[in-house]
Design a protein around this motif. Structure first.
Motif, PDB file in Angstrom:
ATOM      1  N   VAL A 116      -5.902  -9.408  -1.174  1.00  0.00           N
ATOM      2  CA  VAL A 116      -7.136  -9.057  -0.562  1.00  0.00           C
ATOM      3  C   VAL A 116      -8.409 -10.204  -1.505  1.00  0.00           C
ATOM      4  O   VAL A 116      -8.948 -10.739  -0.741  1.00  0.00           O
ATOM      5  N   VAL A 149      -1.649  -5.440  -3.660  1.00  0.00           N
ATOM      6  CA  VAL A 149      -2.872  -5.471  -2.596  1.00  0.00           C
ATOM      7  C   VAL A 149      -4.026  -6.033  -3.073  1.00  0.00           C
ATOM      8  O   VAL A 149      -4.702  -6.919  -2.466  1.00  0.00           O
ATOM      9  N   ILE A 152       0.737  -1.147   0.120  1.00  0.00           N
ATOM     10  CA  ILE A 152      -0.002  -0.061  -0.014  1.00  0.00           C
ATOM     11  C   ILE A 152       1.042   1.365   0.158  1.00  0.00           C
ATOM     12  O   ILE A 152       0.728   2.092  -0.883  1.00  0.00           O
ATOM     13  N   ARG A 198       1.952   1.904  -3.389  1.00  0.00           N
ATOM     14  CA  ARG A 198       1.352   2.060  -4.345  1.00  0.00           C
ATOM     15  C   ARG A 198       1.311   0.782  -5.329  1.00  0.00           C
ATOM     16  O   ARG A 198       1.188   0.878  -6.476  1.00  0.00           O
TER      17      ARG A 198
END
Lengths: 290, 314
Positions: B286, B282, B274, B277
């Motif tokens: 998830v 990420v 995160i 970026r």
């Protein structure tokens, strides 16, 4: 659940108070919660020491009469910081619960009133939201949109929405087939009016209990987010951040970690006891979901 | 049974699809251009433009989403922007820390909670029951990262039985790895055990109030047999549900505990990604975690339907 009748309200209160005097969980929870709220309110106008002032010569003291919980590595009074921090915890958790109620309850009531595909879409959507690990998502939201109390509120609040929507829907569904709703429909009231006048007053108890539970979960979540540096930012004080700072001092000043931890535990415990007590008082048939 | 399983599987697939849309488009609106971030502050406009082109960021959103989705379906989660290695490789490196940690915590919490639940239900209303339930109230209220700090202070700083943090890797052998995971597992397990014990107790109490239990008692069976052979099995259904939920929660819940112990797990990976970026990483993590939650719940549902035919008709 008693149907909502204005004339009986006074009687309800007396019954509530009589039962409350026998419910120890409610009493303990109410006292603790009241204490924390008063502490937060007092901190707005007065704390024993100014937490923004650093007095290095006084640093890392143990508990004493002058500093009840000792001082931190900048010589700040830990008790004063706990008082300041309670404000942040309460504000974040309370607003997050508010978001859940204001958005979730109308959605849940709407789904219950309309049934059919709207209800189905709602249920599936909430299933999907529940599939997202809440903590991970909250970390993601705050990390992406920037750390801070406001984004922490949003991150915690989003996950309160489906919780309240489900509770409202479930309770509303059980009310719709009842006679007094049928009477209201026969009198020509529409779904929106029936929901506002008959459904909402009757599910308010349930929402209050759920609100207390979500409040305590919000306190824990806020502490976790601040601990990893994604919650309240300096110069604001928060219990989670106090713990993060304590971690760096663990080897020489372990007492710094004690007070913030106890503060979190006492607050969460108080709210959980209050929630349990309220549930028993308001509806003995009501069962906890998890 | 097969029709039921097929219907549930369809729901699983739809859930995953919608989840992937949410994850992709939420990260799409994230402020900050990955290409600019990679090149640093002094990058020229031309360099940024060239890198955007190379990373495929100039393609339409829908094209990028579909190619990402198709890739994932084939087990290709894309390539990390900062490390230039496949995301699956990064995840695999971290799963070997997070998964054993979650499993260890789940095992611990079950081993504590089930006996407490049975004991308190069997002795309902006694002083031991009240004390144990007060203990679980406390357990639920304790933030796991605070408990972790205390454990570090007592067992790592003071007693020096275990390391205070870090992970030696499984190459060093099983024992050093387990030693590094034991404190985090205990910290994670405690609040979960408190919740699970309460669920087990109330499920068992509810089952004990059923008619068939009264029948079993009336025909003169000893209390122990009624409890262990008749009540326990039926009471385990809600316990299983919570266990399924907790597994997923533990896998994601390691995110903060990993921070306390400096463990190189999935949580740390997400944090780094995160900050840099590195959105594709990420997204991958998830989606993986959401997928785990959905699939574990699916398996739990199937187990019920197999055990209880009445549930299949829903």
């Amino acid at each position: 659940m008693t149907d909502h009748l204005v004339a009986a309200e006074h009687e309800d209160w007396r019954l509530f108070l009589r039962k409350a005097s026998a419910n120890r969980s409610f009493q303990a929870g109410a006292i603790i919660t009241l204490f924390i709220v008063i502490m937060a309110a007092v901190s707005l106008v007065w704390t024993p020491y100014d937490v923004s002032k650093l007095t290095i010569p006084d640093r890392l003291q143990g508990p004493s009469w002058a500093h009840w919980f000792g001082t931190d590595h900048f010589g700040r009074d830990i008790f004063s910081m706990i008082m300041e921090g309670s404000r942040n915890s309460i504000a974040v958790a309370l607003i997050a619960v508010g978001i859940g109620i204001v958005i979730g309850v109308p959605i849940g009531c709407w789904a219950a009133a309309k049934r059919g595909w709207i209800d189905e879409v709602f249920m599936r959507t909430s299933d999907i939201i529940f599939a997202f690990p809440a903590l991970l998502s909250a970390v993601m939201i705050t990390a992406i949109f920037g750390p801070g109390a406001v984004n922490a509120i949003v991150a915690i609040g989003i996950f309160n929405i489906p919780v309240f929507a489900r509770v409202a829907r479930g309770a509303a569904l059980s009310l719709w087939p009842r006679e007094f709703i049928l009477a209201a429909r026969a009198a020509g009231k529409g779904p929106a009016r029936i929901t506002a006048e008959h459904i909402l007053p009757n599910i308010a108890n349930l929402l209050l209990v759920q609100g207390t539970i979500q409040f305590s979960l919000g306190i824990l979540a806020e502490a976790g987010l601040s601990y990893v540096g994604l919650g309240a930012q300096p110069p604001a004080t928060s219990w989670g951040r106090m713990l993060a700072e304590a971690q760096t001092m663990m080897a020489i000043a372990p007492q710094m970690a004690i007070a913030p931890g106890i503060a979190i535990i006492v607050t969460v415990l108080g709210l959980n006891l209050l929630g349990d007590g309220l549930r028993d008082l308001l509806d003995p048939k009501l069962r906890r979901e998890r | 049974m097969l029709a039921y399983a097929a219907r549930r599987l369809l729901i699983v697939l739809v859930t995953l699809l919608v989840a992937s849309v949410i994850v992709f488009f939420v990260l799409e609106i994230v402020p900050g251009d990955p290409a600019r971030l990679m090149l640093g502050l002094n990058a020229t406009e031309d360099a940024v433009r060239a890198l955007r082109e190379q990373m495929g960021l100039n393609e339409p959103v829908l094209t990028r989403y579909i190619s990402w989705l198709v890739g994932m379906a084939r087990g290709d989660f894309g390539e990390s922007l900062t490390y230039s290695v496949p995301v699956t490789e990064l995840i695999a490196d971290r799963v070997v820390v997070s998964l054993p940690l979650a499993l260890l915590a789940l095992g611990l919490s079950t081993a504590i909670a089930i006996p407490v639940g049975i004991f308190t239900a069997a002795r309902r209303g006694t002083r031991a029951d009240t004390a144990a339930m007060a203990g679980t109230q406390l357990g639920i209220a304790i933030p796991n990262f605070w408990f972790a700090l205390l454990l570090v202070y007592v067992f790592a700083v003071t007693l020096q039985w275990v390391p205070a943090g870090g992970f030696p890797g499984w190459d060093e052998g099983l024992w050093p790895g387990l030693r590094a995971l034991i404190l985090p597992a205990i910290a994670l397990a405690l609040p979960q055990a408190a919740i699970l014990a309460r669920v087990a107790r109330s499920a068992l109490l509810e089952t004990l109030a059923e008619d068939y239990i009264r029948t079993a008692r009336a025909k003169g069976l000893p209390a122990n047999i009624v409890l262990w052979r008749h009540a326990l099995r039926n009471a385990m259904i809600p316990v299983l549900t919570i266990l399924g939920l907790q597994f997923a929660f533990l896998l994601a819940g390691t995110i903060i505990i990993e921070n306390v112990f400096f463990l190189p797990g999935l949580g740390q990976l997400v944090f780094q990604a995160i900050n840099q970026r590195d959105l594709i990483v990420v997204e991958g993590v998830v989606v993986l975690l959401v997928g785990t939650v959905v699939i574990v719940n699916f398996l739990v549902d199937l187990a019920y339907a197999w055990a209880d035919p009445r549930l299949r008709r829903r």
